[in-house]
Design an enzyme around this catalytic site. Structure first.
Site, PDB file in Angstrom:
ATOM      1  N   ASP A 157       0.837  -1.324   0.002  1.00 16.14           N
ATOM      2  CA  ASP A 157      -0.151  -0.153   0.194  1.00 16.14           C
ATOM      3  C   ASP A 157       0.962   1.158  -0.075  1.00 16.14           C
ATOM      4  OD1 ASP A 157      -2.906   1.152   0.742  1.00 16.14           O
ATOM      5  OD2 ASP A 157      -1.276   2.227   2.034  1.00 16.14           O
ATOM      6  N   TYR A 189       2.468  10.529   0.332  1.00 12.85           N
ATOM      7  CA  TYR A 189       3.392   9.764   1.243  1.00 12.85           C
ATOM      8  C   TYR A 189       4.846  10.565   0.858  1.00 12.85           C
ATOM      9  CZ  TYR A 189      -0.133   6.721   2.924  1.00 12.85           C
ATOM     10  OH  TYR A 189      -1.469   6.106   3.348  1.00 12.85           O
ATOM     11  N   SER A 231     -11.302   5.615   1.552  1.00 15.50           N
ATOM     12  CA  SER A 231     -10.612   5.607   2.731  1.00 15.50           C
ATOM     13  C   SER A 231     -11.020   6.467   3.890  1.00 15.50           C
ATOM     14  CB  SER A 231      -8.980   5.791   2.900  1.00 15.50           C
ATOM     15  OG  SER A 231      -8.409   5.676   3.943  1.00 15.50           O
ATOM     16  N   GLY A 265       2.946  -1.378   9.140  1.00 12.29           N
ATOM     17  CA  GLY A 265       3.993  -0.659   8.893  1.00 12.29           C
ATOM     18  C   GLY A 265       5.206  -1.235   9.364  1.00 12.29           C
ATOM     19  N   ASN A 277       5.171  -9.908  12.636  1.00 12.59           N
ATOM     20  CA  ASN A 277       3.757  -9.497  12.244  1.00 12.59           C
ATOM     21  C   ASN A 277       2.814 -10.755  11.458  1.00 12.59           C
ATOM     22  OD1 ASN A 277       3.866  -6.742  13.573  1.00 12.59           O
ATOM     23  ND2 ASN A 277       4.383  -5.851  11.539  1.00 12.59           N
TER      24      ASN A 277
END
Length: 314
Positions: A49, A54, A151, A283, A293
């Site tokens: 993503d 960003y 979003s 992240g 994760n």
């Protein structure tokens, strides 16, 4: 790694996905970012993503450069538009002009022919929803976008978009990207039911509450290398470190220990208990964080464990 369908589409995405907000092109060196992205891919993550805003495109550039090593059909990549990309009056929002220009700019930066998912990064009250949906539909027909998403839209805004798309025979949105974690559950009341009604999948961000649900802040300590210690990227993390929150995190950490797992894995598995969540977007600034994760995709929580977590979060 396990994979889930994105809403009612045929697209399958990894239960854990990797984002680039506040990391790639900013606080993480490019070489480390590449190693982290490659580790994610090696572990089965196929969902990556990014967004135009960003670091004004640097996040997209770093991510796409790292993914160049892999076959394009083997991964799913996203971008977004809404937030300002310049000082001009048309350098923001969801107008036809801004979306059209930003999608093409993103494709140039990422050196791609298409993105798998394009998100409206927020709702734009200054642009008619039909205008936004029409330009996205055009870009889908041109093959530059495969799927459309939003979003942090409200349930009412999502329903409005679906209604317009159906009446005008435009491509529907198929995915929503909201914040969702053990400490922020606002989507459960209205957003999840409406999304389920229309077959819209959820790709949730901040599943570890910006690092709070890793346990790194237990005891009230703020590690020097943590997000909370960096004023450029902490986004109000310090304000969330209340005694009540830390008490809950401590109890959740104990539950994780009893299950012989980690707090991050527990927090991610808890999110994935929701059948309408397609992926939890994490992240990572180092490869070992990704290794930790992905365990959230392997962990299954029993009804008793879920009840215990509910008591702690109440």
């Amino acid at each position: 790694m396990k994979y889930r369908r994105l809403g009612r589409t045929g697209l399958k995405v990894s239960e854990i996905s990797l984002g680039s907000w506040l990391t790639y092109g900013k606080s993480v060196e490019d070489n480390t970012a590449t190693k982290t992205i490659h580790k994610a891919y090696d572990l089965g993550i196929n969902f990556f993503d990014s967004a135009n805003v960003y670091e004004q495109g640097e996040g997209e550039r770093v991510l796409s450069k790292a993914l160049k090593e892999f076959p394009r059909e083997s991964y799913v990549v996203t971008t977004k538009a809404f937030w300002p990309m310049g000082d001009g009056p048309n350098d923001r929002g969801l107008s036809r002009k801004h979306i059209y220009e930003q999608v093409h700019n993103s494709l140039k930066r990422m050196e791609l022919d298409y993105v798998d998912i394009f998100y409206c990064h927020r709702y734009d009250p200054e642009t008619p929803v039909e205008e936004t949906l029409r330009v996205i539909d055009d870009l889908i027909r041109q093959g530059k976008i495969l799927y459309a998403g939003v979003s942090e839209w409200t349930a009412a805004q999502i329903e409005e978009a679906v209604g317009i798309a159906d009446r005008k025979l435009l491509d529907r949105i198929v995915v929503n990207q909201p914040v969702y974690n053990m400490l922020n559950r606002y989507i459960e009341k209205e957003v999840l039911p409406v999304s389920s009604k229309y077959g819209i999948g959820q790709v949730v961000f901040s599943p570890l509450a910006q690092g709070i649900l890793t346990g790194k802040y237990l005891g009230g300590k703020i590690p020097e290398t943590s997000r909370a210690a960096n004023d450029e990227i902490n986004n109000g993390v310090k304000g969330l470190l209340t005694d009540d929150v830390l008490d809950k995190v401590g109890k959740l950490d104990q539950v994780a220990k009893e299950l012989d797992t980690t707090l991050p894995a527990l927090a991610l598995a808890w999110i994935l208990r929701q059948p309408h969540v397609a992926s939890a977007l994490v992240g990572a600034s180092r490869p070992e964080q990704i290794e930790a994760n992905v365990k959230g995709s392997e962990l299954e929580l029993t009804a008793d464990v879920l009840d215990k977590i509910e008591e702690i979060l109440a």
